[in-house]
Design a protein around this motif. Structure first.
Motif, short mmCIF file in Angstrom:
data_model
loop_
_atom_site.label_atom_id
_atom_site.label_comp_id
_atom_site.label_asym_id
_atom_site.label_seq_id
_atom_site.Cartn_x
_atom_site.Cartn_y
_atom_site.Cartn_z
N GLU A 193 0.81 -1.22 0.00
CA GLU A 193 0.00 0.00 0.00
C GLU A 193 0.84 1.27 0.00
OE1 GLU A 193 -2.98 0.69 2.97
OE2 GLU A 193 -3.78 -1.33 2.66
N VAL A 194 1.88 1.26 0.82
CA VAL A 194 2.69 2.47 0.95
C VAL A 194 3.38 2.78 -0.38
CG1 VAL A 194 4.65 3.51 2.13
CG2 VAL A 194 3.02 2.12 3.41
N ALA A 195 3.92 1.73 -1.01
CA ALA A 195 4.58 1.93 -2.29
C ALA A 195 3.57 2.36 -3.36
CB ALA A 195 5.28 0.66 -2.73
N ALA A 196 2.36 1.83 -3.29
CA ALA A 196 1.35 2.20 -4.27
C ALA A 196 1.02 3.69 -4.14
CB ALA A 196 0.09 1.36 -4.08
N GLU A 197 0.73 4.11 -2.93
CA GLU A 197 0.42 5.53 -2.70
C GLU A 197 1.62 6.39 -3.11
OE1 GLU A 197 -2.60 6.69 -1.22
OE2 GLU A 197 -1.99 8.79 -1.23
N GLY A 198 2.81 5.93 -2.77
CA GLY A 198 4.03 6.66 -3.10
C GLY A 198 4.34 6.69 -4.59
N SER A 199 3.68 5.81 -5.35
CA SER A 199 3.86 5.84 -6.80
C SER A 199 2.77 6.66 -7.47
CB SER A 199 3.85 4.42 -7.37
OG SER A 199 4.78 3.62 -6.71
N GLY A 200 1.86 7.19 -6.68
CA GLY A 200 0.83 8.05 -7.26
C GLY A 200 -0.54 7.42 -7.35
N VAL A 201 -0.74 6.30 -6.65
CA VAL A 201 -2.05 5.64 -6.67
C VAL A 201 -2.87 6.13 -5.46
CG1 VAL A 201 -3.21 3.42 -6.42
CG2 VAL A 201 -1.17 3.59 -7.85
N ASN A 202 -4.07 6.56 -5.73
CA ASN A 202 -4.96 7.03 -4.66
C ASN A 202 -5.55 5.80 -3.96
OD1 ASN A 202 -6.82 8.23 -3.00
ND2 ASN A 202 -7.65 9.59 -4.57
N VAL A 203 -4.83 5.30 -2.96
CA VAL A 203 -5.13 4.00 -2.38
C VAL A 203 -6.54 3.94 -1.78
CG1 VAL A 203 -4.48 2.40 -0.54
CG2 VAL A 203 -2.72 3.40 -1.99
N ASP A 204 -6.87 4.91 -0.93
CA ASP A 204 -8.18 4.86 -0.27
C ASP A 204 -9.32 4.91 -1.29
OD1 ASP A 204 -7.04 4.63 2.15
OD2 ASP A 204 -7.45 6.66 2.84
N HIS A 205 -9.16 5.79 -2.27
CA HIS A 205 -10.21 5.91 -3.27
C HIS A 205 -10.39 4.61 -4.05
CE1 HIS A 205 -12.73 7.70 -6.35
NE2 HIS A 205 -11.93 7.17 -7.26
N LEU A 206 -9.28 4.01 -4.44
CA LEU A 206 -9.38 2.78 -5.24
C LEU A 206 -9.95 1.62 -4.43
CD1 LEU A 206 -6.25 3.17 -7.41
CD2 LEU A 206 -8.47 2.48 -8.26
N LYS A 207 -9.58 1.55 -3.16
CA LYS A 207 -10.17 0.50 -2.31
C LYS A 207 -11.68 0.68 -2.25
CE LYS A 207 -6.60 -0.29 1.18
NZ LYS A 207 -6.37 0.01 2.61
N LEU A 208 -12.08 1.94 -2.12
CA LEU A 208 -13.51 2.22 -2.03
C LEU A 208 -14.21 1.82 -3.34
CD1 LEU A 208 -15.50 3.35 -0.02
CD2 LEU A 208 -15.09 5.63 -0.94
N THR A 209 -13.59 2.14 -4.47
CA THR A 209 -14.23 1.76 -5.74
C THR A 209 -14.30 0.24 -5.88
OG1 THR A 209 -12.16 1.75 -7.00
CG2 THR A 209 -13.40 3.82 -6.96
N ALA A 210 -13.31 -0.48 -5.33
CA ALA A 210 -13.37 -1.95 -5.39
C ALA A 210 -14.59 -2.44 -4.63
CB ALA A 210 -12.09 -2.56 -4.82
N PHE A 211 -14.84 -1.84 -3.45
CA PHE A 211 -16.04 -2.20 -2.68
C PHE A 211 -17.30 -1.86 -3.46
CE2 PHE A 211 -13.53 -2.81 1.16
CZ PHE A 211 -14.30 -3.73 1.85
N VAL A 212 -17.33 -0.66 -4.03
CA VAL A 212 -18.55 -0.20 -4.69
C VAL A 212 -18.83 -1.04 -5.94
CG1 VAL A 212 -19.56 1.75 -5.93
CG2 VAL A 212 -18.44 2.12 -3.73
N LEU A 213 -17.80 -1.29 -6.71
CA LEU A 213 -17.97 -2.09 -7.93
C LEU A 213 -18.37 -3.53 -7.58
CD1 LEU A 213 -17.72 -2.18 -11.01
CD2 LEU A 213 -15.31 -2.76 -10.73
N GLY A 214 -17.67 -4.11 -6.60
CA GLY A 214 -18.00 -5.46 -6.16
C GLY A 214 -19.44 -5.53 -5.67
N ALA A 215 -19.85 -4.52 -4.92
CA ALA A 215 -21.21 -4.50 -4.38
C ALA A 215 -22.23 -4.32 -5.50
CB ALA A 215 -21.35 -3.38 -3.35
#
Ligand SMILES: Nc1ncnc2c1ncn2[C@@H]1O[C@H](COP(=O)(O)OP(=O)(O)OP(=O)(O)O)[C@@H](O)[C@H]1O
Ligand SMILES: [Mg+2]
Lengths: 321, 265
Positions: A193-215
C-alpha cells in the motif's frame, strides 16, 4: 503456445457449459445455475479480496441489499424485475459506499472484523423487519420472474441461459478490466500500500471503488437470485454465505477469473455430487481446504501474468505518456 | 529558481524531536544531498515532503505551491517522486508492471472505459507501456522486464524503484540511500544514472551515506544532526566545516582510528 493452451481451455469449458442443458435434467441444471450465481458473486468479491487483497467477509450483505431492493420494489410497486437489475446494483453500491467509506483505511484483521459485523447487522435488520419493509424472518414472497418482451424466464433451463449469459458478459467486462490500469492499481495496493500511494495511486479511493464495484455486481446477482427463488428470507444472506464466497475466491485462485469460476464449481458443485456421503461431506471438505492452503496457498488456478504488446512499441520512435 | 522550499519544518514522535526547525531550498536542476549520521532525521524529512507524515510545524512549498494537507498520491501527481530506503517494490508483479505503477497518475481512463476497451483507453495503455519501456531502458533493466521484481538482484531492485519513480514524470526525484547495498560497480553505474537524470532536466534530492558518491555528484549539501540543520553548502565547504567534521565525519574518523587501534593489538 501458452496463449493457445488458454484459448483451448476456454473453448472447451464454453462447449461443456453450452452442452449442459442438452443432457442434464432440471435438478442438475439448477445446480449448474447455482454454480453460475455463486461464480458471479465470487467474481464480484474477487475485486475486493482477490485483486486488492482486502479481508472482506461480509459480501452477503451487498447481495442481500440487491435482493431485497428487488423484492421490495417488485412486490410493492410492480416494477418489472429486469428493470430492477441495475437498480439493485445501484442500491448495493450506494450501501457499500456508505458502510465502506468510514472503514476503508482499516488494515487486515480490523477490516475483517468490521465486515463480519456488517453482514450480521444487515441480517439482524432484515429479521427485525426494518421499516416494516423486509417481512421479518419470513422474508418476502411472490417476487416475479424475469420477463423479456420475446420470452419469459420460468424453468431452470430458461434460467440457465439467463444466468450464464450474465456470467459470460461479466467475465468479458472483468477480463477487459484486468488489462487496464484499474486492476493493475488494485494489485499494487495488494502488494504494498505504501509503495502504491508513493507511486501516485490514490489508495483509499481505489479501495472504495473496489467495494462499490463489487457490491454493484453482487446487488445485480441479488436481483437474479430473488427472481429465481421468488421468495427470499434473511437466512440466505448470513455470515456463512460470506464465508463460502470468501473460500471460493481463495481456494480457486485469488485475483484469477478462471480460478474463481473453478472455485465455484468445487465449493458449490462437489457437495452435490457427494450427496450420499452427507455426514462425512463437511469433514472431507474441511480436510481438502486445509490441504489446499498448505500445498497450494495461491489457490488452484492463480492469475497468469498479464501480457503486454511490447513488440508493437518501437524503441525511441513511439510517443509516450 | 527554487523548486522545493522547506520552511521551519518540525516533526516530533512522542518526546523525540526527529526534525527540528529545518529550512532549506532546492534549486531547479541541481543535484542536492541530504546527509547526516544515523537517526539524524533525513528519512523523516523525506516522509514529510511526500506527505507520508504530517509536520507539526512549518511548511513545504513546491513549485510555488504549498503541500500542506495534500495526500501522498496528490503530491506525486504534482511532480515529486521518491524511492524508499528499505526497498518497497511490488514483489509479486513483473518488473514492467512495477514501472507502469508510476504511469498510473498520468492516466485518465476509468472503470467504464476500461471495461469497454474504448479506443481512448487502449491508446493510453499503449502510451503508458511505451513510457515504462523507455524508463526501463533508461535505468538498464529492459532485459529483465518479464521477471518478478523480487527475483532481481538487490542493486537492480534499487534501479527499478528509480524507474518506477521516473515513470510518474516528476520534476524532482528524491532518493533515499540509492546506493545502499550496492557494490562499487553498481554504485558507479548509479552515479552515471543520476547525472543522466540531471541532463534530462530533473532535479535530484538524495540521502546517502556513501560520502564518496555525495562529494562526487552533489552540487549542494545539507547536513542534519539530531534533527537540526547544522550546515549547508558546496562539497568543499562541507568537508571543511568544523561542526560537520565534529558531528559527523569526525565521529567516523574516531571510529576508524579506534578500529585500527584494535586491529594493531
Ligand atoms: N514513525 C516513527 N515513529 C517513531 N519514531 C520514528 C519514526 N520514524 C523515525 N523515527 C525516529 O526519528 C529519528 C529520525 O529517524 P530517520 O529515519 O529520519 O533517520 P535517518 O536520518 O533517516 O537515519 P538513517 O540514516 O539510519 O536512515 C530516529 O530516532 C527514529 O527512530
Ligand atoms: Mg533514513
Amino acid at each position: 503456445m501458452l496463449k493457445h493452451k488458454n484459448t483451448i481451455q476456454v473453448a472447451a469449458f464454453t462447449v461443456f457449459i453450452l452442452a449442459c442443458p442438452f443432457f442434464l435434467d432440471a435438478y442438475w441444471i439448477n445446480v449448474i445455475n447455482n454454480i453460475g450465481l455463486y461464480a458471479v458473486l465470487a467474481l464480484s468479491l474477487n475485486f475486493i479480496v482477490g485483486y486488492t487483497g482486502l479481508f472482506h467477509m461480509g459480501h452477503a450483505a451487498f447481495f442481500a441489499v440487491g435482493a431485497y431492493a428487488t423484492a421490495i420494489l417488485n412486490t410493492s410497486y410492480d416494477i418489472p424485475i429486469v428493470l430492477l437489475l441495475p437498480v439493485s446494483g445501484l442500491a448495493a453500491a450506494i450501501f457499500a459506499y456508505i458502510v465502506a467509506r468510514p472503514i476503508i483505511h482499516l488494515r487486515g484483521d480490523y477490516l475483517l472484523i468490521v465486515t463480519i459485523a456488517i453482514v450480521e447487522i444487515v441480517r439482524i435488520a432484515l429479521v427485525n423487519d426494518i421499516f416494516g419493509l423486509t417481512g421479518g424472518s419470513n422474508g418476502i414472497f411472490g417476487i416475479s420472474r424475469p420477463d423479456f418482451y420475446f420470452f419469459d424466464i420460468r424453468t431452470p433451463h430458461q434460467f440457465f441461459y439467463y444466468i450464464w449469459a450474465f456470467l459470460a458478459l461479466s467475465v468479458l467486462l472483468f477480463y477487459n478490466l484486468e488489462k487496464s490500469r484499474y486492476v493493475r492499481a488494485l494489485n499494487y495496493i495488494k502488494n504494498d500500500e505504501v509503495a502504491a500511494e508513493g507511486s501516485g495511486v490514490n489508495v483509499d479511493h481505489l479501495k472504495l471503488t473496489a467495494f462499490v464495484l463489487g457490491a454493484f455486481w453482487a446487488g445485480m446477482v441479488g436481483n437474479i437470485y430473488a427472481s429465481k427463488m421468488t421468495l427470499i428470507s434473511p437466512a440466505s444472506f448470513n455470515f456463512w454465505e460470506s464465508v463460502i464466497l470468501f473460500v471460493i475466491v481463495i481456494l480457486g485462485g485469488s485475483g484469477s477469473i478462471r480460478g474463481v469460476i473453478l472455485g465455484a464449481f468445487l465449493i458449490i458443485g462437489l457437495p452435490e455430487i457427494f450427496r450420499q456421503f452427507a455426514g462425512a461431506r463437511m469433514l472431507i471438505f474441511g480436510g481438502a481446504m486445509v490441504a489446499m492452503m498448505v500445498f497450494r496457498p495461491q489457490g488452484f488456478l492463480p492469475p497468469l501474468p498479464r501480457k503486454y504488446p511490447v513488440h508493437k512499441i518501437q524503441p525511441g520512435g513511439e510517443k509516450t505518456l | 529558481m527554487t523548486l522545493l522550499s522547506i520552511k521551519n519544518l518540525t516533526k516530533r514522535f512522542g518526546g523525540l524531536l526527529a526534525v527540528d526547525d529545518v529550512s532549506f531550498n532546492v534549486e531547479q536542476g541541481k543535484i542536492v544531498g541530504l546527509i547526516g549520521p544515523n537517526g539524524a532525521g533525513k528519512t523523516t524529512v523525506f516522509n514529510l515532503i511526500t506527505g507520508n507524515y504530517i509536520p507539526d510545524e512549518g511548511h513545504i512549498l513546491f513549485d510555488g505551491r504549498s503541500l500542506t494537507g495534500l495526500k501522498t498520491h496528490k503530491i506525486v501527481s504534482l511532480g515529486i517522486a521518491r524511492t524508499f530506503q528499505t526497498i518497497r517494490l511490488f514483489k509479486n508483479l513483473t518488473v514492467l508492471e512495477n514501472v507502469m505503477a508510476g504511469c498510473h497518475c498520468r492516466m485518465r481512463s476509468g472503470i467504464l472505459s476500461s471495461m469497454l476497451r474504448l479506443p481512448f483507453q487502449r491508446r493510453e495503455e499503449r502510451l503508458a507501456l511505451a513510457r515504462a519501456l523507455k524508463e526501463l531502458e533508461f535505468v538498464g533493466l529492459k532485459q529483465h522486464m518479464d521477471i518478478n521484481a523480487m527475483n532481481l538482484s538487490y542493486g537492480n531492485q534499487r534501479l527499478l524503484e528509480i524507474a518506477r519513480a521516473l515513470a510518474s514524470n516528476p520534476k524532482i526525484i528524491i532518493l533515499d540511500e540509492p546506493a545502499g547495498g550496492m557494490n562499487d560497480y553498481e554504485t558507479n553505474r548509479l552515479v552515471l544514472l543520476i547525472e543522466k537524470m540531471q541532463k534530462r532536466g530533473l532535479t535530484v534530492l538524495l540521502i546517502e551515506h556513501d560520502m564518496n558518491l555525495v562529494m562526487r555528484i552533489c552540487e549542494d549539501i545539507i547536513v542534519l544532526e539530531h534533527g537540526a540543520r547544522i550546515a549547508q553548502g558546496k562539497p568543499e565547504e562541507i568537508t571543511r566545516d568544523q561542526r560537520v567534521i565534529e558531528a559527523y565525519l569526525g565521529i567516523e574518523e574516531d571510529e576508524d582510528e579506534a578500529l585500527e587501534a584494535e586491529g594493531r593489538d
